[in-house]
Design a protein around this motif. Structure first.
Motif, PDB file in Angstrom:
ATOM      1  N   LEU A 126      10.858  -4.730  -1.537  1.00  0.00           N
ATOM      2  CA  LEU A 126      10.254  -5.926  -0.947  1.00  0.00           C
ATOM      3  C   LEU A 126      11.102  -6.469   0.198  1.00  0.00           C
ATOM      4  CD1 LEU A 126       8.987  -7.768  -4.153  1.00  0.00           C
ATOM      5  CD2 LEU A 126       7.693  -6.348  -2.554  1.00  0.00           C
ATOM      6  N   GLN A 127      12.422  -6.439   0.024  1.00  0.00           N
ATOM      7  CA  GLN A 127      13.302  -6.924   1.079  1.00  0.00           C
ATOM      8  C   GLN A 127      13.224  -6.049   2.316  1.00  0.00           C
ATOM      9  OE1 GLN A 127      17.410  -7.224  -0.078  1.00  0.00           O
ATOM     10  NE2 GLN A 127      18.076  -8.047   1.875  1.00  0.00           N
ATOM     11  N   GLN A 207       9.175   6.946  -4.555  1.00  0.00           N
ATOM     12  CA  GLN A 207      10.380   6.217  -4.178  1.00  0.00           C
ATOM     13  C   GLN A 207      10.100   4.738  -3.938  1.00  0.00           C
ATOM     14  OE1 GLN A 207      12.041   7.239  -0.363  1.00  0.00           O
ATOM     15  NE2 GLN A 207      14.106   6.701  -0.981  1.00  0.00           N
ATOM     16  N   VAL A 208       8.953   4.417  -3.336  1.00  0.00           N
ATOM     17  CA  VAL A 208       8.679   3.049  -2.916  1.00  0.00           C
ATOM     18  C   VAL A 208       7.862   2.266  -3.940  1.00  0.00           C
ATOM     19  CG1 VAL A 208       7.562   1.641  -1.142  1.00  0.00           C
ATOM     20  CG2 VAL A 208       8.815   3.699  -0.495  1.00  0.00           C
ATOM     21  N   LEU A 209       6.855   2.882  -4.533  1.00  0.00           N
ATOM     22  CA  LEU A 209       5.871   2.136  -5.316  1.00  0.00           C
ATOM     23  C   LEU A 209       6.165   2.062  -6.810  1.00  0.00           C
ATOM     24  CD1 LEU A 209       2.594   3.498  -3.649  1.00  0.00           C
ATOM     25  CD2 LEU A 209       3.930   1.456  -3.039  1.00  0.00           C
ATOM     26  N   THR A 210       7.050   2.899  -7.309  1.00  0.00           N
ATOM     27  CA  THR A 210       7.253   2.987  -8.750  1.00  0.00           C
ATOM     28  C   THR A 210       7.696   1.672  -9.368  1.00  0.00           C
ATOM     29  OG1 THR A 210       7.851   5.324  -8.525  1.00  0.00           O
ATOM     30  CG2 THR A 210       8.452   4.233 -10.582  1.00  0.00           C
ATOM     31  N   SER A 211       8.610   0.980  -8.721  1.00  0.00           N
ATOM     32  CA  SER A 211       9.196  -0.230  -9.310  1.00  0.00           C
ATOM     33  C   SER A 211       8.395  -1.497  -9.033  1.00  0.00           C
ATOM     34  CB  SER A 211      10.624  -0.419  -8.774  1.00  0.00           C
ATOM     35  OG  SER A 211      10.616  -0.547  -7.363  1.00  0.00           O
ATOM     36  N   PRO A 214       1.853  -5.060  -9.723  1.00  0.00           N
ATOM     37  CA  PRO A 214       0.552  -4.947  -9.039  1.00  0.00           C
ATOM     38  C   PRO A 214       0.395  -5.900  -7.854  1.00  0.00           C
ATOM     39  CG  PRO A 214       0.248  -4.845 -11.401  1.00  0.00           C
ATOM     40  CD  PRO A 214       1.704  -5.150 -11.182  1.00  0.00           C
ATOM     41  N   VAL A 215       0.887  -7.135  -7.977  1.00  0.00           N
ATOM     42  CA  VAL A 215       0.744  -8.085  -6.870  1.00  0.00           C
ATOM     43  C   VAL A 215       1.579  -7.678  -5.667  1.00  0.00           C
ATOM     44  CG1 VAL A 215       2.625  -9.589  -7.641  1.00  0.00           C
ATOM     45  CG2 VAL A 215       0.724 -10.550  -6.328  1.00  0.00           C
ATOM     46  N   ASP A 216       2.634  -6.910  -5.890  1.00  0.00           N
ATOM     47  CA  ASP A 216       3.496  -6.477  -4.787  1.00  0.00           C
ATOM     48  C   ASP A 216       2.786  -5.502  -3.858  1.00  0.00           C
ATOM     49  OD1 ASP A 216       5.513  -7.997  -5.932  1.00  0.00           O
ATOM     50  OD2 ASP A 216       6.333  -6.308  -7.072  1.00  0.00           O
ATOM     51  N   TYR A 217       1.747  -4.871  -4.346  1.00  0.00           N
ATOM     52  CA  TYR A 217       1.035  -3.906  -3.517  1.00  0.00           C
ATOM     53  C   TYR A 217       0.373  -4.589  -2.326  1.00  0.00           C
ATOM     54  CZ  TYR A 217       1.738  -0.009  -6.713  1.00  0.00           C
ATOM     55  OH  TYR A 217       2.303   0.994  -7.458  1.00  0.00           O
ATOM     56  N   LEU A 218       0.020  -5.854  -2.491  1.00  0.00           N
ATOM     57  CA  LEU A 218      -0.531  -6.602  -1.357  1.00  0.00           C
ATOM     58  C   LEU A 218       0.513  -6.777  -0.266  1.00  0.00           C
ATOM     59  CD1 LEU A 218      -2.507  -9.381  -3.275  1.00  0.00           C
ATOM     60  CD2 LEU A 218      -3.464  -7.403  -2.077  1.00  0.00           C
ATOM     61  N   VAL A 219       1.760  -7.029  -0.675  1.00  0.00           N
ATOM     62  CA  VAL A 219       2.846  -7.230   0.288  1.00  0.00           C
ATOM     63  C   VAL A 219       3.138  -5.950   1.059  1.00  0.00           C
ATOM     64  CG1 VAL A 219       5.263  -7.874   0.561  1.00  0.00           C
ATOM     65  CG2 VAL A 219       3.842  -9.048  -1.134  1.00  0.00           C
ATOM     66  N   VAL A 220       3.338  -4.834   0.313  1.00  0.00           N
ATOM     67  CA  VAL A 220       3.719  -3.580   0.973  1.00  0.00           C
ATOM     68  C   VAL A 220       2.534  -2.920   1.668  1.00  0.00           C
ATOM     69  CG1 VAL A 220       5.609  -3.185  -0.640  1.00  0.00           C
ATOM     70  CG2 VAL A 220       3.362  -2.230  -1.135  1.00  0.00           C
ATOM     71  N   VAL A 301      -5.632   0.733  -0.764  1.00  0.00           N
ATOM     72  CA  VAL A 301      -6.453   1.688  -1.518  1.00  0.00           C
ATOM     73  C   VAL A 301      -5.608   2.877  -1.971  1.00  0.00           C
ATOM     74  CG1 VAL A 301      -8.364   3.334  -1.348  1.00  0.00           C
ATOM     75  CG2 VAL A 301      -8.625   1.025  -0.452  1.00  0.00           C
ATOM     76  N   GLY A 302      -4.809   3.437  -1.061  1.00  0.00           N
ATOM     77  CA  GLY A 302      -3.965   4.580  -1.416  1.00  0.00           C
ATOM     78  C   GLY A 302      -2.945   4.230  -2.488  1.00  0.00           C
ATOM     79  N   GLY A 303      -2.330   3.058  -2.388  1.00  0.00           N
ATOM     80  CA  GLY A 303      -1.337   2.649  -3.369  1.00  0.00           C
ATOM     81  C   GLY A 303      -1.926   2.411  -4.747  1.00  0.00           C
ATOM     82  N   MET A 304      -3.088   1.745  -4.810  1.00  0.00           N
ATOM     83  CA  MET A 304      -3.710   1.463  -6.101  1.00  0.00           C
ATOM     84  C   MET A 304      -4.219   2.731  -6.772  1.00  0.00           C
ATOM     85  SD  MET A 304      -3.114  -1.658  -6.477  1.00  0.00           S
ATOM     86  CE  MET A 304      -4.007  -1.883  -8.013  1.00  0.00           C
TER      87      MET A 304
END
Length: 315
Positions: A126-127, A207-211, A214-220, A301-304
């Motif tokens: 996130l940072q 590497q990026v999405l594992t940790s 669900p709400v963080d997906y909007l940010v990234v 869409v790809g992340g979810m």
């Protein structure tokens, strides 16, 4: 120390009543004498397949096969025989069974699939996303404003703010929907038909999405989508001519910058294709909002889909 011998390897030389050695037991004729201690039998002879080291109390055995030869291995056995086993009944001509034998630790060097990919922590992702997106937004906004000021001063510079605006019309929504469907469908097909791209995409997502929550997906999804499109399609594209040649040049630069972090050349090709789609939509609509929305929604869409597929596989 009592020594556990191998069957049919020893025979007592001389004597009227032959002494036989079966496993760890000694027989005088048909009478059981006790456990075999090799140090008491100095006249024992050894078959040529075995060698005894009295000082170490161990047996080294090298077996030779008649039909084929296997690599010879020296096996050191240092077995302590419990004296209570003398009460065990041993049948003539049969081999004794050793239970609770010492376990053997085997070390093997094995590499993980595609070389283990490190997983970044939630705060780190996130940072990094916030800082990088903020820098790109600042750079894009500064260049756009600088081009506007230079144009107003009469300098031969293209005004980015006039060429590509933040305007949005109703038909742009249809363009955004078409881009999301087209790019998501192409990604789905490539993931199943192009192994190298699938591996590269998986490494980056892992590497990026594992940790993330669900709400963080909007940010990234939205921060990179907005910032990257502002810099590439909202600034660099109009500065290089705002034509189809500039669309290709900016898309190629966009693809090259997507190398690294586990992404291979195949992912750069994919990013170049995506850049072409976003650039084309920008030229057609003259709006930076169209590629911003398309890019962000495609990221989401790809992340979810990736998160859902991983949660299903872990059940």
């Amino acid at each position: 120390m009592p020594l556990l011998t191998l069957d049919a390897c020893w025979a007592q030389a001389g004597g009227t009543s032959p002494t036989r050695f079966i496993g760890a037991s000694v027989f005088k004729g048909e009478e059981f004498i006790g456990l075999n201690d090799a140090t008491k039998h100095f006249h024992a002879t050894c078959c040529r397949a075995c060698r005894v080291s009295m000082s170490r109390g161990s047996v080294r055995c090298s077996l030779k096969r008649s039909r084929y030869r296997r690599p010879q291995k020296s096996v050191d056995l240092d077995l302590k025989v419990d004296q209570s086993s003398s009460n065990t009944n041993v049948t003539d001509g049969s081999s004794s069974t050793v239970e609770n034998a010492p376990s053997i630790d085997v070390s093997s060097n094995s590499s993980s699939m595609n070389s283990t990919t490190s997983i970044s922590s939630r705060s780190t992702v996130l940072q990094a996303c916030t800082v990088t997106s903020g820098l790109m937004v600042a750079l894009g906004a500064i260049i756009r404003e600088a081009s506007h000021v230079a144009f107003m001063e009469g300098l031969p510079v293209i005004d980015c703010t006039k060429e590509i605006s933040f305007g949005f019309e109703t038909w742009h929504l249809e363009l955004v929907t078409g881009l999301v469907i087209l790019i998501s469908s192409c990604r789905y097909l490539l993931l199943r038909t192009w192994p190298d791209f699938a591996e590269s995409s998986e490494a980056a997502n892992w590497q990026v999405l594992t940790s993330l929550e669900p709400v963080d997906y909007l940010v990234v999804s939205f921060l990179p989508g907005i910032s990257e499109e502002l810099l590439f399609r909202g600034t660099l594209l109009p500065l290089t001519g705002n034509n189809w040649t500039s669309v290709l040049l900016v898309a190629a630069l966009f693809g090259i910058l997507h190398l690294g972090s586990g992404r291979k050349f195949s992912f750069a090709i994919w990013a170049t294709f995506v850049g072409l789609m976003y650039g084309s939509a920008t030229v057609v609509s003259s709006s930076i909002v169209v590629p911003m929305l398309s890019h962000s929604l495609n990221n989401l869409v790809g992340g979810m889909i990736w998160r859902y597929s991983k949660s299903e596989s872990l059940r």
